[in-house]
Design an enzyme around this catalytic site. Structure first.
Site, PDB file in Angstrom:
ATOM      1  N   GLU A  54       0.844  -1.200   0.000  1.00 23.09           N
ATOM      2  CA  GLU A  54       0.000   0.000   0.000  1.00 23.09           C
ATOM      3  C   GLU A  54       0.870   1.237   0.000  1.00 23.09           C
ATOM      4  O   GLU A  54       1.865   1.305   0.718  1.00 23.09           O
ATOM      5  CB  GLU A  54      -0.854   0.103   1.273  1.00 23.09           C
ATOM      6  CG  GLU A  54      -2.065  -0.744   1.380  1.00 23.09           C
ATOM      7  CD  GLU A  54      -2.800  -0.464   2.697  1.00 23.09           C
ATOM      8  OE1 GLU A  54      -2.759   0.686   3.178  1.00 23.09           O
ATOM      9  OE2 GLU A  54      -3.397  -1.413   3.240  1.00 23.09           O
ATOM     10  N   GLU A 101     -13.711   4.515  -0.007  1.00 21.71           N
ATOM     11  CA  GLU A 101     -14.522   3.585   0.789  1.00 21.71           C
ATOM     12  C   GLU A 101     -15.326   4.423   1.783  1.00 21.71           C
ATOM     13  O   GLU A 101     -14.849   4.799   2.854  1.00 21.71           O
ATOM     14  CB  GLU A 101     -13.624   2.569   1.493  1.00 21.71           C
ATOM     15  CG  GLU A 101     -12.895   1.665   0.507  1.00 21.71           C
ATOM     16  CD  GLU A 101     -11.913   0.726   1.184  1.00 21.71           C
ATOM     17  OE1 GLU A 101     -12.334  -0.351   1.649  1.00 21.71           O
ATOM     18  OE2 GLU A 101     -10.721   1.090   1.267  1.00 21.71           O
ATOM     19  N   LYS A 126     -15.851   3.715   5.806  1.00 22.98           N
ATOM     20  CA  LYS A 126     -14.739   3.615   6.738  1.00 22.98           C
ATOM     21  C   LYS A 126     -14.843   4.682   7.823  1.00 22.98           C
ATOM     22  O   LYS A 126     -15.263   5.816   7.554  1.00 22.98           O
ATOM     23  CB  LYS A 126     -13.404   3.763   5.988  1.00 22.98           C
ATOM     24  CG  LYS A 126     -13.075   2.590   5.095  1.00 22.98           C
ATOM     25  CD  LYS A 126     -11.735   2.758   4.439  1.00 22.98           C
ATOM     26  CE  LYS A 126     -10.640   2.795   5.485  1.00 22.98           C
ATOM     27  NZ  LYS A 126      -9.311   2.938   4.854  1.00 22.98           N
ATOM     28  N   GLU A 147      -9.481   9.335   5.314  1.00 16.42           N
ATOM     29  CA  GLU A 147      -9.595   7.877   5.237  1.00 16.42           C
ATOM     30  C   GLU A 147     -10.534   7.436   4.122  1.00 16.42           C
ATOM     31  O   GLU A 147     -10.441   6.320   3.636  1.00 16.42           O
ATOM     32  CB  GLU A 147     -10.088   7.322   6.574  1.00 16.42           C
ATOM     33  CG  GLU A 147      -9.032   7.287   7.661  1.00 16.42           C
ATOM     34  CD  GLU A 147      -7.956   6.269   7.360  1.00 16.42           C
ATOM     35  OE1 GLU A 147      -8.229   5.064   7.432  1.00 16.42           O
ATOM     36  OE2 GLU A 147      -6.847   6.686   7.017  1.00 16.42           O
TER      37      GLU A 147
END
Length: 452
Positions: free
Chosen positions: A267, A321, A324, A330
């Site tokens: 990542e 996303e 999250k 984030e």
């Protein structure tokens, strides 16, 4: 006529070899495909989107059969994951590992090109001693399951680490792992070495900048023009944070006697949006980091300790996303939107894989810079996608090469300054040089073919 046919065949063979080399040169670009969201496009649509890009590998955090099946016959390599919550059962019961493989791999392989099974995510940063102790036995049982069906050498077994496993990473030559997990980590590395599987880790220059929000640090993190930072131990000058972090990991592995173990960046990325008290997120910075990283990888320059090669790197992330927890950043790493359009262009399209020149880095405003970084209330490491069945936690990535008053720096050379003013990064300049060499080699080959 025969000679002409011979020459034509050789020429076409050379062109084919060239095309193979070019295709292979893109194999190091991967992407993370998290699913903590309720607005994601259909897996089939995502598979088609991926095929229109130079992305050749995808990392899943679980083993969603719909996604794995959608990627069948695309040639895209797939990393799949075993949830942290399944590790104890897998470690204690070989049948559990066999059953997991039967359910999640065998129905799809080899049409779906599964290349790595990651057992757990950032387990060594959870401080869960039972989970940490069970990690290696779980990996061994998964390897046994693969061996039993004769694909143990084709699909690798590994696990993913956060940068929190590092005790020291500044300067890169002093890179070392946390001695508190030394014995457990050594066992995992011995497994990596014995099976030829990679050491996967998640470095984020974004976190380093967040903890040191100065303009020169931002340029260093974004691969943009900067004076460079000299490693006092090796005397190597680093011009970007990514190389410094990767070389710190390389130094730590070498120091433990695992020079043969390959590093994979599982990542890395940069958020394009954040809360008002977050330092660093912006479209400009995200585009600069990801775009310049891709140009750096494509240049095949490598890092100072691993020159001439590009480490496999999985960008975070395919989509935002939206479910999250934590700060806005984030939920703001997606390179593509749910409607399949690009959030910003970093040259991933096959139609145009030239990385657009990023804009000047966004310097934080005076009211932003002094504020403390936001930590997710859940206690999870910023940026780690967590599925409901996973209990992964961790700490922020360790920054490296934060400059001190006695840091030696070397001014940018006039040649580099000239290229910078023209809007060309060092990595792009090197990529252009490599392309020129390739074209020149073809020109030189042609007269030789005529005399065969």
């Amino acid at each position: 006529m025969a000679n002409l046919l011979h020459i034509s065949s050789l020429f076409h063979l050379f062109c084919l070899f060239h095309l193979v080399c070019v295709a292979k040169s893109q194999s190091f670009i991967g992407i993370n495909y998290g699913q903590v969201a309720d607005n994601l496009p259909a897996p089939e649509a995502t598979a088609k989107l991926l095929q229109s890009t130079s992305i050749q590998k995808v990392r899943l955090y679980g083993s969603d059969p719909a996604i794995i099946k959608a990627l069948a016959n695309t040639g895209i390599g797939i990393m799949i994951g075993v949830a942290n919550g399944d590790i104890p059962a897998m470690a204690s019961d070989q049948n559990f590992a066999n059953g997991w493989l039967t359910t999640n791999v065998l129905p799809f392989y080899p049409a779906s090109k599964i290349i790595v099974i990651n057992v757990g995510n950032e387990v060594m940063s959870t401080n869960d001693q039972n989970l940490m102790a069970n990690l290696l036995p779980a990996m061994q049982n998964m390897q046994n399951a693969l061996n039993e069906v004769s694909i143990g050498g084709k699909i690798k077994v590994s696990t993913v680490h956060s940068m929190a496993v590092m005790k020291q990473s500044d300067p890169p030559s002093s890179g070392s792992f946390d001695p508190n997990i030394g014995d457990l980590l050594k066992g995992l590395l011995e497994f990596n070495k014995a099976t030829g599987s990679p050491f996967a880790i998640n470095p984020y220059p974004f976190f380093a900048y967040r903890d040191d929000p100065r303009p020169d640090t931002l340029a260093f993190c974004l691969f943009q023009p900067n004076a460079g930072r000299v490693d006092a131990g090796s005397k190597i000058k680093y011009t970007n944070m990514f190389d410094a972090q990767v070389d710190a990991i390389r130094s730590a592995l070498n120091a433990m006697g695992f020079k043969e173990v390959e590093i994979v960046i599982a990542e890395t990325g940069w958020p394009y949006k954040g809360d008002s008290n977050e330092v660093g997120p912006s479209i400009e910075n995200a585009k600069a980091y990801n775009g310049n990283l891709i140009a750096h990888l494509r240049s095949m320059v490598g890092t100072p300790l691993m020159p001439g090669t590009s480490v496999d790197t999985y960008l975070f992330a395919m989509y935002d996303e939206d479910l999250k927890p934590g700060p806005t950043s984030e939920r703001s790493f997606g390179l593509f939107k749910p409607d399949l359009t690009m959030t910003y262009d970093i040259g991933l399209s096959k139609a145009n894989n030239q990385v657009p020149t990023p804009k000047t880095p966004m310097t934080p405003s005076p009211e932003q810079a002094p504020k403390a970084p936001t930590t997710p209330s859940s206690g999870q490491m910023p940026r780690t996608p967590v599925t409901p069945s996973s209990n992964s936690t961790g700490t922020p990535a360790t920054p490296v090469l934060v400059p001190t008053p006695n840091t030696t720096v070397t001014p940018v050379s006039p040649k580099t300054e000239k290229s910078v003013k023209a809007g060309v990064s060092d990595a792009q300049l090197q990529a252009n040089i490599n392309l020129g060499i390739l074209v020149l080699s073809q020109i030189l080959w042609y007269p030789m073919l005529l005399h065969m």
